[in-house]
Design a protein around this motif. Structure first.
Motif, PDB file in Angstrom:
ATOM      1  N   PRO A  71      -4.037   0.062  -2.013  1.00  0.00           N
ATOM      2  CA  PRO A  71      -4.545   1.285  -1.385  1.00  0.00           C
ATOM      3  C   PRO A  71      -3.539   2.436  -1.471  1.00  0.00           C
ATOM      4  N   VAL A  72      -4.082   3.645  -1.658  1.00  0.00           N
ATOM      5  CA  VAL A  72      -3.297   4.883  -1.659  1.00  0.00           C
ATOM      6  C   VAL A  72      -3.989   5.819  -0.671  1.00  0.00           C
ATOM      7  N   ILE A  73      -3.252   6.268   0.334  1.00  0.00           N
ATOM      8  CA  ILE A  73      -3.829   7.095   1.395  1.00  0.00           C
ATOM      9  C   ILE A  73      -3.080   8.406   1.490  1.00  0.00           C
ATOM     10  N   LEU A  74      -3.812   9.519   1.397  1.00  0.00           N
ATOM     11  CA  LEU A  74      -3.245  10.848   1.577  1.00  0.00           C
ATOM     12  C   LEU A  74      -3.466  11.274   3.020  1.00  0.00           C
ATOM     13  N   VAL A  75      -2.413  11.710   3.696  1.00  0.00           N
ATOM     14  CA  VAL A  75      -2.538  12.223   5.061  1.00  0.00           C
ATOM     15  C   VAL A  75      -2.701  13.737   4.958  1.00  0.00           C
ATOM     16  N   ASN A  76      -3.934  14.189   5.118  1.00  0.00           N
ATOM     17  CA  ASN A  76      -4.265  15.600   4.946  1.00  0.00           C
ATOM     18  C   ASN A  76      -4.118  16.358   6.266  1.00  0.00           C
ATOM     19  N   GLN A  77      -2.947  16.239   6.854  1.00  0.00           N
ATOM     20  CA  GLN A  77      -2.628  16.907   8.122  1.00  0.00           C
ATOM     21  C   GLN A  77      -2.778  18.419   7.967  1.00  0.00           C
ATOM     22  N   ASN A  78      -3.593  19.016   8.799  1.00  0.00           N
ATOM     23  CA  ASN A  78      -3.817  20.474   8.782  1.00  0.00           C
ATOM     24  C   ASN A  78      -4.195  21.005   7.402  1.00  0.00           C
ATOM     25  N   GLY A  79      -4.895  20.176   6.615  1.00  0.00           N
ATOM     26  CA  GLY A  79      -5.390  20.612   5.311  1.00  0.00           C
ATOM     27  C   GLY A  79      -4.343  20.743   4.224  1.00  0.00           C
ATOM     28  N   TYR A  80      -3.172  20.101   4.406  1.00  0.00           N
ATOM     29  CA  TYR A  80      -2.086  20.240   3.436  1.00  0.00           C
ATOM     30  C   TYR A  80      -2.534  19.898   2.010  1.00  0.00           C
ATOM     31  N   VAL A 117      -7.133  10.736   4.945  1.00  0.00           N
ATOM     32  CA  VAL A 117      -7.249  10.712   6.402  1.00  0.00           C
ATOM     33  C   VAL A 117      -6.672  12.010   6.940  1.00  0.00           C
ATOM     34  N   ALA A 118      -7.155  12.423   8.092  1.00  0.00           N
ATOM     35  CA  ALA A 118      -6.688  13.672   8.692  1.00  0.00           C
ATOM     36  C   ALA A 118      -5.461  13.467   9.564  1.00  0.00           C
ATOM     37  N   ASP A 119      -5.221  12.229   9.969  1.00  0.00           N
ATOM     38  CA  ASP A 119      -4.127  11.971  10.894  1.00  0.00           C
ATOM     39  C   ASP A 119      -3.381  10.704  10.502  1.00  0.00           C
ATOM     40  N   ALA A 120      -2.072  10.733  10.682  1.00  0.00           N
ATOM     41  CA  ALA A 120      -1.223   9.585  10.331  1.00  0.00           C
ATOM     42  C   ALA A 120      -1.605   8.324  11.088  1.00  0.00           C
ATOM     43  N   GLU A 121      -2.188   8.468  12.265  1.00  0.00           N
ATOM     44  CA  GLU A 121      -2.551   7.301  13.069  1.00  0.00           C
ATOM     45  C   GLU A 121      -3.648   6.449  12.425  1.00  0.00           C
ATOM     46  N   ASP A 122      -4.340   7.001  11.424  1.00  0.00           N
ATOM     47  CA  ASP A 122      -5.410   6.256  10.745  1.00  0.00           C
ATOM     48  C   ASP A 122      -4.916   5.477   9.527  1.00  0.00           C
ATOM     49  N   VAL A 123      -3.701   5.737   9.089  1.00  0.00           N
ATOM     50  CA  VAL A 123      -3.203   5.185   7.831  1.00  0.00           C
ATOM     51  C   VAL A 123      -3.215   3.659   7.807  1.00  0.00           C
ATOM     52  N   LEU A 124      -2.689   3.027   8.835  1.00  0.00           N
ATOM     53  CA  LEU A 124      -2.511   1.570   8.781  1.00  0.00           C
ATOM     54  C   LEU A 124      -3.833   0.823   8.731  1.00  0.00           C
ATOM     55  N   ASP A 125      -4.818   1.274   9.501  1.00  0.00           N
ATOM     56  CA  ASP A 125      -6.120   0.614   9.458  1.00  0.00           C
ATOM     57  C   ASP A 125      -6.807   0.823   8.110  1.00  0.00           C
ATOM     58  N   VAL A 126      -6.687   2.026   7.550  1.00  0.00           N
ATOM     59  CA  VAL A 126      -7.299   2.303   6.244  1.00  0.00           C
ATOM     60  C   VAL A 126      -6.609   1.483   5.155  1.00  0.00           C
ATOM     61  N   ALA A 127      -5.282   1.382   5.219  1.00  0.00           N
ATOM     62  CA  ALA A 127      -4.549   0.575   4.230  1.00  0.00           C
ATOM     63  C   ALA A 127      -4.933  -0.896   4.322  1.00  0.00           C
ATOM     64  N   ALA A 128      -5.025  -1.410   5.542  1.00  0.00           N
ATOM     65  CA  ALA A 128      -5.383  -2.806   5.725  1.00  0.00           C
ATOM     66  C   ALA A 128      -6.804  -3.079   5.226  1.00  0.00           C
ATOM     67  N   ALA A 138       0.856  -1.183   0.000  1.00  0.00           N
ATOM     68  CA  ALA A 138       0.000   0.000   0.000  1.00  0.00           C
ATOM     69  C   ALA A 138       0.892   1.234   0.000  1.00  0.00           C
ATOM     70  N   PHE A 139       0.276   2.402  -0.235  1.00  0.00           N
ATOM     71  CA  PHE A 139       1.010   3.658  -0.332  1.00  0.00           C
ATOM     72  C   PHE A 139       0.389   4.702   0.571  1.00  0.00           C
ATOM     73  N   CYS A 140       1.258   5.478   1.204  1.00  0.00           N
ATOM     74  CA  CYS A 140       0.840   6.584   2.048  1.00  0.00           C
ATOM     75  C   CYS A 140       1.556   7.827   1.547  1.00  0.00           C
ATOM     76  N   VAL A 141       0.834   8.937   1.483  1.00  0.00           N
ATOM     77  CA  VAL A 141       1.429  10.187   1.034  1.00  0.00           C
ATOM     78  C   VAL A 141       1.353  11.204   2.165  1.00  0.00           C
ATOM     79  N   LEU A 142       2.532  11.580   2.662  1.00  0.00           N
ATOM     80  CA  LEU A 142       2.667  12.676   3.621  1.00  0.00           C
ATOM     81  C   LEU A 142       3.018  13.936   2.820  1.00  0.00           C
ATOM     82  N   PRO A 143       2.972  15.100   3.445  1.00  0.00           N
ATOM     83  CA  PRO A 143       3.328  16.316   2.713  1.00  0.00           C
ATOM     84  C   PRO A 143       4.715  16.232   2.081  1.00  0.00           C
TER      85      PRO A 143
END
Length: 194
Positions: A135-144, A172-183, A106-111
């Motif tokens: 899965p591809v997950i964008l971490v939209n921390q503080n609306g980045y 997702v709004a927070d990095a802590e949600d990434v792993l569950d969403v990816a799984a 899976a893929f996660c995108v941080l700023p």
């Protein structure tokens, strides 16, 4: 909590800079710590600087595995992280992206900057073309990513993409949600390979 048994490797696209918002640095640390705690290998760009270095440090500090993949021409510019589990030095950006894909579930995108956007758009385009269903997950921390999401909405509204494009990724709004969403995304997909 979602069953993470199928999620073994997460590719993280992110900046070789830390940016101006300290929340992004904190998100990278939280993601790396969570990955180590759940025994999920990090696959990333191989740098020792910026958010890349931060997430790698957090995985290593937690006893996790880190695989870095860096093109030869960036070894100095991104300070190749030689103390990680495995560092692959490849011939080009194209080879790097393919190797990152091959080693990830899976893929996660941080700023990040233009390089992060390049990696993100390529993996989304491959998914749109049905070359994969990872899965591809964008971490939209503080609306980045709000401007990027607005651009995608505009592309759809102006008829250059179908509304299904929005299904290529999760936000997702927070990095802590990434792993569950990816799984959960892995559980819903039939196959994650070309």
């Amino acid at each position: 909590m979602t069953d993470l048994t199928r999620l073994r490797s997460l590719c993280v696209f992110c900046g070789a800079s830390t940016g101006s918002d300290p929340a992004h640095l904190q998100a990278a640390r939280r993601l790396g710590s969570a990955m180590a705690a759940r025994n999920i290998r990090l696959v990333y760009g191989g740098g020792h600087v910026g958010l890349m270095g931060t997430v790698a440090d957090a995985v290593l500090d937690g006893g996790g595995e880190v695989v870095g993949i860096i093109p030869e021409h960036l070894v100095r510019a991104e300070a190749a992280y030689r103390e990680i589990t495995e560092l692959l030095v490849v011939d080009s950006m194209h080879t790097r992206k393919r190797a990152m894909f091959d080693r990830s579930d899976a893929f996660c995108v941080l700023p990040g900057g233009l390089g992060t956007m390049d990696e993100t758009f390529e993996i989304l385009t491959w998914k749109q073309l049905r070359l994969h269903d990872k899965p591809v997950i964008l971490v939209n921390q503080n609306g980045y990513f709000d401007p990027l999401l607005g651009l995608i909405d505009s592309i759809i509204a102006q008829g250059f993409a179908h509304s299904d494009v929005a299904r290529l990724y999760e936000v997702v709004a927070d990095a802590e949600d990434v792993l569950d969403v990816a799984a959960a995304g892995l559980a819903a997909s039939d196959s994650g390979r070309f």
